[in-house]
Design a protein around this motif. Sequence first.
Motif: not given
Length: 245
Positions: A212-226
């Motif tokens: 999923s492009e949304r998961w890889r590029e938008e969601v996962l980076p934000t989650l990973s910061e937490r």
Amino acid sequence: MKALRCPVVELRQYTLHPGQRDVLIDLFDREFVESQEAVGATVLGQFRDLDGPDRFVWLRGFEDMARRAEALESFYGGPVWRAHRDAANATMIDSDDVLLLRPASAGGGFPVPTGARPEPGEPGPLPPSLVLATIWYGHGPFDTGFVEYFEQRVRPVLAETGGEPLAYLQSEHAPNTFPALPVRLNEEVFVWFARFTDEGRLDDHRKRLQHSERWREEVLPTLSERWARAPQELRLAPTERSILR
């Protein structure tokens, strides 16, 4: 979907002696379900960990922390536990891996089950199912802003890829009202649950999420910061009497 009245939830992971999981499950499903619910607990689900042959996982809910203390005092001081505790404890190496949780929002609790729990000895409903529990470990609290982000941005992507969250919970930091049973302290976790008809559907969800492009590029980076460390996934097969399936 209507949610169960379980503002306090324990996620309990037991490590057992080799070959003892089915022994404990048989005993648990026969003796420890109705006897706990009779004193005010709710047995939400009990499972075989598919990635650990000597792992038993179960979920128990309560109306609040005070009711938790009353229910646990009644059960562990009562006749059913006294009669069977030696047999149960003989199967266990460790039973202290326990996360104390609460629904992350008004809609984050477990839904009311639609079917009746089978009686002891009856076969479970078919086809079999699989529950995925995903545990995220945070650097700090998963606050209201994170819960809103999860509901508005994360949950839609999970649903689109076949992993619609069934429930999502976070750490409950109230004092342990029954110290005889330890819980894991000083951790910040966010746990979401999804169910699948079989392992193939779960594998398909994982593949679709990975691509999923949304998961890889938008969601996962934000989650990973937490995240303080890598997430933990539990692939759980419900026992014959589990109402969460």
